[in-house]
Design a protein around this motif. Structure first.
Motif, PDB file in Angstrom:
ATOM      1  N   ARG A  19       0.815  -1.222   0.000  1.00 20.82           N
ATOM      2  CA  ARG A  19       0.000   0.000   0.000  1.00 20.82           C
ATOM      3  C   ARG A  19       0.845   1.266   0.000  1.00 20.82           C
ATOM      4  O   ARG A  19       0.329   2.361  -0.289  1.00 20.82           O
ATOM      5  CB  ARG A  19      -0.943  -0.004   1.201  1.00 20.82           C
ATOM      6  N   GLU A  20       2.138   1.153   0.289  1.00 14.86           N
ATOM      7  CA  GLU A  20       2.989   2.336   0.334  1.00 14.86           C
ATOM      8  C   GLU A  20       3.729   2.606  -0.975  1.00 14.86           C
ATOM      9  O   GLU A  20       4.430   3.609  -1.097  1.00 14.86           O
ATOM     10  CB  GLU A  20       3.995   2.202   1.483  1.00 14.86           C
ATOM     11  N   VAL A  21       3.586   1.722  -1.943  1.00 12.29           N
ATOM     12  CA  VAL A  21       4.228   1.935  -3.246  1.00 12.29           C
ATOM     13  C   VAL A  21       3.491   3.049  -3.975  1.00 12.29           C
ATOM     14  O   VAL A  21       2.268   2.998  -4.151  1.00 12.29           O
ATOM     15  CB  VAL A  21       4.215   0.642  -4.088  1.00 12.29           C
ATOM     16  N   ARG A  22       4.216   4.063  -4.404  1.00 14.24           N
ATOM     17  CA  ARG A  22       3.617   5.217  -5.083  1.00 14.24           C
ATOM     18  C   ARG A  22       4.366   5.483  -6.390  1.00 14.24           C
ATOM     19  O   ARG A  22       5.557   5.816  -6.387  1.00 14.24           O
ATOM     20  CB  ARG A  22       3.680   6.470  -4.196  1.00 14.24           C
ATOM     21  N   ILE A  23       3.676   5.368  -7.499  1.00 15.28           N
ATOM     22  CA  ILE A  23       4.249   5.663  -8.814  1.00 15.28           C
ATOM     23  C   ILE A  23       3.799   7.069  -9.218  1.00 15.28           C
ATOM     24  O   ILE A  23       2.597   7.358  -9.211  1.00 15.28           O
ATOM     25  CB  ILE A  23       3.779   4.646  -9.873  1.00 15.28           C
ATOM     26  N   PRO A  24       4.710   7.973  -9.574  1.00  8.45           N
ATOM     27  CA  PRO A  24       4.309   9.323  -9.970  1.00  8.45           C
ATOM     28  C   PRO A  24       3.383   9.314 -11.189  1.00  8.45           C
ATOM     29  O   PRO A  24       3.517   8.465 -12.085  1.00  8.45           O
ATOM     30  CB  PRO A  24       5.647  10.002 -10.311  1.00  8.45           C
ATOM     31  N   PHE A  25       2.464  10.257 -11.225  1.00  7.12           N
ATOM     32  CA  PHE A  25       1.498  10.276 -12.334  1.00  7.12           C
ATOM     33  C   PHE A  25       2.135  10.652 -13.660  1.00  7.12           C
ATOM     34  O   PHE A  25       1.535  10.446 -14.719  1.00  7.12           O
ATOM     35  CB  PHE A  25       0.316  11.207 -12.032  1.00  7.12           C
ATOM     36  N   ARG A  26       3.356  11.182 -13.650  1.00  2.00           N
ATOM     37  CA  ARG A  26       4.057  11.458 -14.906  1.00  2.00           C
ATOM     38  C   ARG A  26       4.962  10.298 -15.324  1.00  2.00           C
ATOM     39  O   ARG A  26       5.752  10.440 -16.248  1.00  2.00           O
ATOM     40  CB  ARG A  26       4.890  12.742 -14.797  1.00  2.00           C
ATOM     41  N   ASP A  27       4.858   9.180 -14.659  1.00  2.00           N
ATOM     42  CA  ASP A  27       5.655   8.016 -15.038  1.00  2.00           C
ATOM     43  C   ASP A  27       5.348   7.626 -16.488  1.00  2.00           C
ATOM     44  O   ASP A  27       4.181   7.613 -16.914  1.00  2.00           O
ATOM     45  CB  ASP A  27       5.328   6.843 -14.109  1.00  2.00           C
ATOM     46  N   SER A  28       6.385   7.302 -17.243  1.00  3.07           N
ATOM     47  CA  SER A  28       6.211   7.057 -18.680  1.00  3.07           C
ATOM     48  C   SER A  28       5.369   5.812 -18.965  1.00  3.07           C
ATOM     49  O   SER A  28       4.729   5.722 -20.018  1.00  3.07           O
ATOM     50  CB  SER A  28       7.578   6.913 -19.360  1.00  3.07           C
ATOM     51  N   GLY A 105      10.379   5.607 -16.390  1.00  2.00           N
ATOM     52  CA  GLY A 105      10.374   6.549 -15.284  1.00  2.00           C
ATOM     53  C   GLY A 105       9.853   7.915 -15.639  1.00  2.00           C
ATOM     54  O   GLY A 105       9.069   8.080 -16.577  1.00  2.00           O
ATOM     55  N   VAL A 106      10.289   8.899 -14.892  1.00  2.00           N
ATOM     56  CA  VAL A 106       9.804  10.268 -15.028  1.00  2.00           C
ATOM     57  C   VAL A 106      10.930  11.163 -15.516  1.00  2.00           C
ATOM     58  O   VAL A 106      12.011  11.184 -14.930  1.00  2.00           O
ATOM     59  CB  VAL A 106       9.290  10.801 -13.670  1.00  2.00           C
ATOM     60  N   ARG A 107      10.665  11.873 -16.589  1.00  2.00           N
ATOM     61  CA  ARG A 107      11.633  12.880 -17.017  1.00  2.00           C
ATOM     62  C   ARG A 107      11.462  14.122 -16.133  1.00  2.00           C
ATOM     63  O   ARG A 107      10.343  14.492 -15.769  1.00  2.00           O
ATOM     64  CB  ARG A 107      11.395  13.254 -18.479  1.00  2.00           C
ATOM     65  N   PRO A 108      12.561  14.775 -15.794  1.00  2.00           N
ATOM     66  CA  PRO A 108      12.451  15.961 -14.933  1.00  2.00           C
ATOM     67  C   PRO A 108      11.585  17.049 -15.572  1.00  2.00           C
ATOM     68  O   PRO A 108      11.672  17.320 -16.775  1.00  2.00           O
ATOM     69  CB  PRO A 108      13.901  16.430 -14.789  1.00  2.00           C
ATOM     70  N   VAL A 109      10.696  17.591 -14.774  1.00  2.00           N
ATOM     71  CA  VAL A 109       9.866  18.728 -15.177  1.00  2.00           C
ATOM     72  C   VAL A 109      10.139  19.857 -14.188  1.00  2.00           C
ATOM     73  O   VAL A 109      10.170  19.633 -12.976  1.00  2.00           O
ATOM     74  CB  VAL A 109       8.366  18.357 -15.161  1.00  2.00           C
ATOM     75  N   GLY A 111      10.136  22.311 -11.454  1.00  2.87           N
ATOM     76  CA  GLY A 111       9.272  22.506 -10.302  1.00  2.87           C
ATOM     77  C   GLY A 111       8.532  21.273  -9.837  1.00  2.87           C
ATOM     78  O   GLY A 111       7.619  21.378  -9.014  1.00  2.87           O
ATOM     79  N   ASP A 112       8.929  20.075 -10.326  1.00  6.83           N
ATOM     80  CA  ASP A 112       8.173  18.878  -9.914  1.00  6.83           C
ATOM     81  C   ASP A 112       8.524  18.417  -8.495  1.00  6.83           C
ATOM     82  O   ASP A 112       7.758  17.686  -7.863  1.00  6.83           O
ATOM     83  CB  ASP A 112       8.344  17.732 -10.913  1.00  6.83           C
ATOM     84  N   ASN A 113       9.680  18.804  -7.993  1.00  8.56           N
ATOM     85  CA  ASN A 113      10.076  18.491  -6.615  1.00  8.56           C
ATOM     86  C   ASN A 113      10.081  16.991  -6.312  1.00  8.56           C
ATOM     87  O   ASN A 113       9.821  16.585  -5.182  1.00  8.56           O
ATOM     88  CB  ASN A 113       9.165  19.216  -5.604  1.00  8.56           C
ATOM     89  N   LEU A 114      10.383  16.171  -7.298  1.00  9.79           N
ATOM     90  CA  LEU A 114      10.481  14.732  -7.078  1.00  9.79           C
ATOM     91  C   LEU A 114      11.895  14.361  -6.655  1.00  9.79           C
ATOM     92  O   LEU A 114      12.870  14.932  -7.139  1.00  9.79           O
ATOM     93  CB  LEU A 114      10.105  13.962  -8.349  1.00  9.79           C
ATOM     94  N   ASP A 115      11.993  13.389  -5.757  1.00 12.95           N
ATOM     95  CA  ASP A 115      13.308  12.928  -5.309  1.00 12.95           C
ATOM     96  C   ASP A 115      13.942  11.939  -6.279  1.00 12.95           C
ATOM     97  O   ASP A 115      15.149  11.713  -6.237  1.00 12.95           O
ATOM     98  CB  ASP A 115      13.184  12.255  -3.933  1.00 12.95           C
ATOM     99  N   HIS A 116      13.121  11.322  -7.138  1.00 12.82           N
ATOM    100  CA  HIS A 116      13.631  10.267  -8.013  1.00 12.82           C
ATOM    101  C   HIS A 116      13.147  10.470  -9.432  1.00 12.82           C
ATOM    102  O   HIS A 116      11.950  10.669  -9.671  1.00 12.82           O
ATOM    103  CB  HIS A 116      13.157   8.897  -7.504  1.00 12.82           C
ATOM    104  N   HIS A 117      14.094  10.475 -10.375  1.00 11.91           N
ATOM    105  CA  HIS A 117      13.774  10.452 -11.799  1.00 11.91           C
ATOM    106  C   HIS A 117      14.430   9.221 -12.403  1.00 11.91           C
ATOM    107  O   HIS A 117      15.259   8.566 -11.782  1.00 11.91           O
ATOM    108  CB  HIS A 117      14.259  11.729 -12.489  1.00 11.91           C
ATOM    109  N   GLY A 118      14.073   8.906 -13.620  1.00 12.48           N
ATOM    110  CA  GLY A 118      14.603   7.687 -14.226  1.00 12.48           C
ATOM    111  C   GLY A 118      13.715   6.494 -13.924  1.00 12.48           C
ATOM    112  O   GLY A 118      12.581   6.639 -13.446  1.00 12.48           O
ATOM    113  N   PRO A 119      14.195   5.270 -14.209  1.00 11.73           N
ATOM    114  CA  PRO A 119      13.357   4.073 -14.105  1.00 11.73           C
ATOM    115  C   PRO A 119      12.715   3.898 -12.732  1.00 11.73           C
ATOM    116  O   PRO A 119      13.357   4.096 -11.695  1.00 11.73           O
ATOM    117  CB  PRO A 119      14.333   2.936 -14.401  1.00 11.73           C
ATOM    118  N   ASN A 120      11.442   3.546 -12.747  1.00 12.64           N
ATOM    119  CA  ASN A 120      10.747   3.102 -11.550  1.00 12.64           C
ATOM    120  C   ASN A 120      10.641   1.588 -11.601  1.00 12.64           C
ATOM    121  O   ASN A 120      10.237   1.021 -12.627  1.00 12.64           O
ATOM    122  CB  ASN A 120       9.349   3.728 -11.453  1.00 12.64           C
ATOM    123  N   ILE A 121      11.021   0.937 -10.508  1.00 13.78           N
ATOM    124  CA  ILE A 121      11.105  -0.523 -10.474  1.00 13.78           C
ATOM    125  C   ILE A 121      10.272  -1.042  -9.313  1.00 13.78           C
ATOM    126  O   ILE A 121      10.436  -0.613  -8.168  1.00 13.78           O
ATOM    127  CB  ILE A 121      12.564  -0.992 -10.318  1.00 13.78           C
TER     128      ILE A 121
END
Length: 316
Positions: A19-28, A105-109, A111-121
């Motif tokens: 339940r704690e796994v969170r995929i960003p909505f901009r994930d490719s 993953g997520v390409r940097p945008v 002001g997105d303030n994400l800690d992680h970009h690149g592949p989500n696994i």
């Protein structure tokens, strides 16, 4: 905190409650279906062919040019550890699918303030749907062919197990609208049988086993297991162009997949396969018995123990 009856997943370097796994909505993968995955299963609470599934995963990653940041050996190790962390939640007659899912993953945008970009696994376990599919081993699968054709290799290789399943999903929805219990097997662009959603098809005629050419299908690990078993049993097996005429006139038809392993098909487009009343033909039965011996577990009996006549048979 993980609850006592809660499965854990592995997400970007950490084991955590699912339940704690969170995929960003901009994930490719969410936006474009840009990613790939693979799945294995357990037999009697023991994982099967993790290495082979992970090797196929890395072939898909190479095709898509996604670098997860570590190699197949580490992926195997993490997969096995995840299974061990979830094993205690299995009932005595249950087993898991285990999946590795990787997006670009997520390409940097700005002001997105994400800690992680690149592949989500994500690595995850989920229970196999024994109750929903148990009747298939008594009645056989009803195969139906939709109007949608399988994506041709000239457009996108079907040999990758990508997150973009729309071709197969749309085809399956068409079949389910006509018969909710039927399984879709698509024709390729040349009018020959190819594959379905997570499933490969085999036909048997005069003792010869035929399956579609690898170029037009995802080469399933279960498919290859059956090919190897057939040859070890001294049976003749060939990759071939198989059209509906071949299927209608087959002595036996069966489906392979990670979850089903090997399951007989009783009808193709309403045409009864083999002698009237036959579900398990002799070749299909022989291969299923050999598969059970290989994994040292009777998964056919396992499915039958979950038999519930009121449960609909659905491929996903």
């Amino acid at each position: 905190m993980t609850l006592p009856n809660e499965r854990v997943a592995w997400f970007n370097g950490e084991f955590m409650p699912e339940r704690e796994v969170r995929i960003p909505f901009r994930d490719s993968s969410w936006i474009y279906g840009d990613g790939c995955f693979d799945m294995t299963r357990s037999f009697g609470h023991k994982l099967f062919k993790v290495k082979e599934h992970v090797q196929r995963l890395y072939r898909s990653l190479k095709y898509l040019r996604i670098d997860p940041g570590y190699g197949p050996e580490e992926m195997c190790r993490l997969s096995e550890e995840l299974f061990e962390r979830n094993r205690h939640l299995l009932g005595p007659d249950d087993d898991y699918w285990l999946a590795q899912r990787i997006s670009r993953g997520v390409r940097p945008v700005e002001g997105d303030n994400l800690d992680h970009h690149g592949p989500n696994i994500v690595l995850e376990c989920m229970p196999l749907p024994f109750r929903q599919r148990a009747s298939l081993y008594e009645e056989g699968i009803k195969v139906a062919v939709p109007s949608a054709r399988r994506t041709p290799p000239e457009s996108l290789s079907p040999r990758i197990k990508s997150h973009n399943y729309l071709n197969l999903i749309v085809a399956s929805q068409e079949v389910h609208a006509m018969d909710p219990s039927a399984w879709a097997i698509l024709l390729d662009i040349n009018g020959n049988l190819s594959e379905g959603l997570g499933s490969n098809i085999f036909v048997v005629k005069d003792g010869v086993i035929l399956t579609p050419h690898e170029r037009y299908v995802l080469p399933g690990v279960s498919r290859q297991t059956v090919i190897d078993l057939a040859r070890s049993e001294g049976l003749r097996l060939e990759e071939a162009d198989i059209d509906l005429y071949d299927a209608y006139n087959a002595d036996e038809v069966f489906i392979t997949s990670t979850s089903l392993c090997l399951c007989p098909a009783s009808r193709v487009n309403g045409v009864e396969i083999g002698p009237k009343g036959q579900v398990w033909g002799p070749v299909t039965r022989r291969l299923a018995d050999a598969y059970c011996r290989l994994v040292d577990f009777d998964w056919v009996a396992q499915y039958r123990r979950h038999l519930d006549p009121s449960a609909p048979s659905r491929p996903f």
